[in-house]
Write an enzyme that holds these catalytic residues in place. Structure first.
Site, PDB file in Angstrom:
ATOM      1  CG  ASP A  25      -5.574  -3.078   2.381  1.00 43.36           C
ATOM      2  OD1 ASP A  25      -6.714  -3.016   2.693  1.00 43.36           O
ATOM      3  OD2 ASP A  25      -4.491  -2.157   2.212  1.00 43.36           O
ATOM      4  CE  LYS A  88     -12.214  -1.967   5.582  1.00 50.03           C
ATOM      5  NZ  LYS A  88     -10.541  -1.830   5.523  1.00 50.03           N
ATOM      6  CD  GLU A 188      -7.824  -3.247   7.347  1.00 53.58           C
ATOM      7  OE1 GLU A 188      -7.826  -2.150   8.346  1.00 53.58           O
ATOM      8  OE2 GLU A 188      -8.691  -3.235   6.654  1.00 53.58           O
ATOM      9  CG  ASP A 212      -4.401   1.642   8.980  1.00 53.54           C
ATOM     10  OD1 ASP A 212      -4.187   2.658   8.191  1.00 53.54           O
ATOM     11  OD2 ASP A 212      -4.878   0.553   8.624  1.00 53.54           O
TER      12      ASP A 212
END
Ligand code: ADP
Ligand code: MG
Length: 620
Positions: A25, A88, A188, A212
């Protein structure tokens, strides 16, 4: 078939134990790596055996060393310009994409007006987000290698569902750079569902909401899982809403209460960082206790649950608004959702859980560690790919484009790379020669513009096309890629109904190395491929004009003057010459010259024909 391994040191023969494939992850705030051993998931912890999470921070020391994770986090307030966080957010982004983001980052993103991908400058060196992410991946790789006491090279990496092709490719590249063979990029929310065992059995059909809330981002995804296929029905969120905002609210509360000095907060970096850490600590404490209090340099920093919930409520409402939009896009009512999965460290907050549960009128799934579920799911996907779960075949996207060869040896993509599986696509073609009876359909896989540079999967011939002038037959070529990765290609001439087809089973018989090589070469050759393609397209078009002109001259023999015929022939010969040896621009010029001369003649000829046709018809 099982492989036999001979140990070169002791000569023993042992059954090959399959390579472990790891799940990663790669998060905005935290990253982690996990693996499966005998069906059980293990997130890999640090050497003290405490933390599995690795802060996604890379620090460049003055003397040229690179620190990652907790070590780098410690440097965040000491030397922010050398400490890169949230990389990211920059993956696969160009400078123009980033206009709004760069103000919010503490380090230097190089300024440029261009469409190029962003770079970050530290000292005299420029780093791409891919290189920086590779540092985090290298760190995770070495962490798991220490734990397993062997080398690992294969990985599955997760990305947000909304990541586009470039961002996914950038993630793959980062893996490659870290010495990892990235077998699959997984969404994800898909990974989170897998971690909860949803979609593991093939017969299952479920609709799942994945909420999330991480450190800096919020995502809501609605997935439909059917027959082992995960389809993203909708995704919404806010790339600037996460746990950090809850911390900031607490700091504001302390500032308003005069417990924190706002001027010092701005000017004294070390103090600022300490306050921030205490705010996060307070938030985390309030997830399990009713009250938080600490003494910082003589002033009391405290907050109770009731106050905290009040100041956090607007943030939570924002996430629910996104949920509402995601449900609307998916065209679903909340009672149609079978599971609500909580992902991300911030979903540990009871107020978040309660609000989401109320929104969906359902208990939410929190039995797994919310900041580990994505890595666990990635590890499960890795385990499936390693062949350790025989009954399972999880295909979600095609790794390479599939298409056919068209005139001039060009690749025409029909199902493009990263399309969802199963997938059906069709495209219409026609013949290029008068009276053409057969059409060869050659099927290729790859990203290059010329089929010669791609991989041939098979070919077949559609025969029995009734004789018609070029361009008249309507031939539909259908690609059907089923859930098992079997590709069926069918060609149908619509006017006559003749068909032919081929089934290709070797679709996935391509190694990851080859695939990587093919993708890389498509990037390296992108420019020259583009030029070649436009030359061939010009040649093909010019050839059609050349043939049409010959036909035009012979059909209008009597109508054209000798001078007109002569001039047409000269211009048409020029086209032929340019097709054989000219550049793309020369071909275009030749076509334009002929066109300018022949267009009025064609009109005149047309009038003449119509006049003749009307000549014999009496009106009234
Ligand atoms: P990301 O997916 O963005 O990398 P994570 O899922 O690791 O992020 O979430 C990190 C966030 O979770 C941080 O803001 C952290 O403060 C928050 N967090 C972790 N544990 C708790 C807790 N017990 N209560 C509230 N927030 C928490
Ligand atoms: Mg995350």
């Amino acid at each position: 078939m099982s492989k036999i391994n001979i140990n070169l040191k002791d000569g023993n023969i042992s059954k090959d134990k399959k390579d472990v494939i790891i799940g990663i992850d790669l998060g905005t705030t935290n990253s982690l790596v996990a693996y499966i051993n005998d069906g059980e998931a293990f997130p890999v912890k640090d050497e003290q055996g405490i933390h599995a999470l690795v802060p996604s921070i890379v620090h460049f020391t003055e003397d040229g060393n690179i620190l990652v994770g907790e070590e780098a986090k410690k440097m965040l307030n000491v030397a922010p310009e050398r400490s890169i966080y949230s990389v990211k957010r920059l993956m696969g982004k160009s400078y123009t994409d980033l206009k709004k983001d760069s103000d919010l980052l503490g380090y230097k993103v190089i300024e440029s007006e261009k469409e190029e991908l962003v770079k970050i400058s530290i000292d005299d060196r420029f780093y791409s987000p891919v290189e920086l992410s590779a540092e985090i991946l290298k760190y995770l790789k070495s962490r798991i290698e220490k734990e397993l006491k062997k080398e690992v090279s294969k990985a599955v990496i997760t990305v947000p569902a909304y990541f586009n092709d470039t961002q996914r490719q950038a993630t793959r590249d980062a893996g490659k750079l870290a010495g990892l063979d990235v077998l699959r990029i997984v969404n994800e929310p898909t990974a989170a569902s897998l971690a909860y065992g949803i979609g593991i059995s093939k017969e299952e059909s479920k609709t799942v909401a994945i909420y999330d809330l991480g450190g800096g981002t919020f995502d809501i995804s609605i997935l439909e899982i059917d027959n082992g296929i995960f389809e993203v029905l909708s995704t919404h969120g806010d790339t600037y809403l996460g746990g950090d905002d809850f911390d900031r609210n607490i700091i504001d509360f302390w500032v308003n209460n005069k417990a924190v000095d706002p001027v010092r907060l701005q000017e004294d970096k070390r103090y600022g960082q300490t306050v921030r850490m205490n705010a996060e600590h307070a938030k985390i404490t309030l997830s399990s206790e009713p009250f938080f209090s600490i003494n910082l340099e003589g002033s009391e920093l405290s907050i109770d649950t009731e106050t905290y919930e009040k100041i956090s409520s607007p943030l939570i409402q924002k996430t629910l608004e996104a949920c509402r939009m995601a449900m609307k896009d998916a065209e679903l009512e909340t009672h149609e959702i079978d599971h609500v999965i909580m992902v991300g460290g911030s979903t540990r907050m009871p107020i978040v859980r309660n609000a989401v549960s109320t929104f969906f009128s359902k208990e939410v799934d929190i039995s797994l560690n919310p900041d580990e579920v994505v890595a666990i799911g990635a590890a499960i996907q890795a385990d499936i790919l390693a062949g350790n779960r025989k009954d399972l075949l999880l295909l979600d996207i095609t790794p390479l484009s599939l298409g056919i060869e068209t005139v001039g040896g060009l690749m025409d993509n029909i199902i493009s790379r990263n399309s969802k599986i199963p997938s059906r696509q069709a495209r219409n073609y026609t013949t290029s020669i008068d009276g053409q009876k057969n059409l060869k359909v050659s099927v290729f896989q790859g990203e290059r513009d010329m089929v010669a540079d791609n991989r041939k999967l098979g070919e077949f011939i559609l025969s029995g096309i009734p004789p018609m002038p070029a361009g008249i037959p309507k031939i539909q070529v259908k690609f059907n890629l089923d859930a098992d990765g079997i590709l069926t290609v069918e060609a149908l001439e619509e006017r006559s109904g003749v068909t032919a087809q081929i089934e290709i089973r070797s679709q996935y018989g391509i190694s990851e190395e080859d695939m990587g090589r093919m993708l890389l070469s498509s990037i390296q050759h992108a420019q020259s491929d583009k030029e070649k393609r436009s030359l061939i397209e010009a040649q093909t078009e010019a050839n059609a004009i050349h043939l049409a002109t010959i036909k035009f001259i012979s059909q209008n023999e009597n109508f054209l003057s000798p001078e007109e015929k002569e001039q047409l022939n000269i211009l048409n010969k020029n086209i032929r010459d340019k097709i054989d040896s000219g550049t793309k621009d020369e071909i275009h010029t030749a076509m334009e010259e002929l066109n300018a001369y022949s267009a009025p003649l064609a009109h005149k000829a047309l009038d003449q024909h119509i006049g003749k046709a009307l000549g014999g018809t009496k009106i009234e």
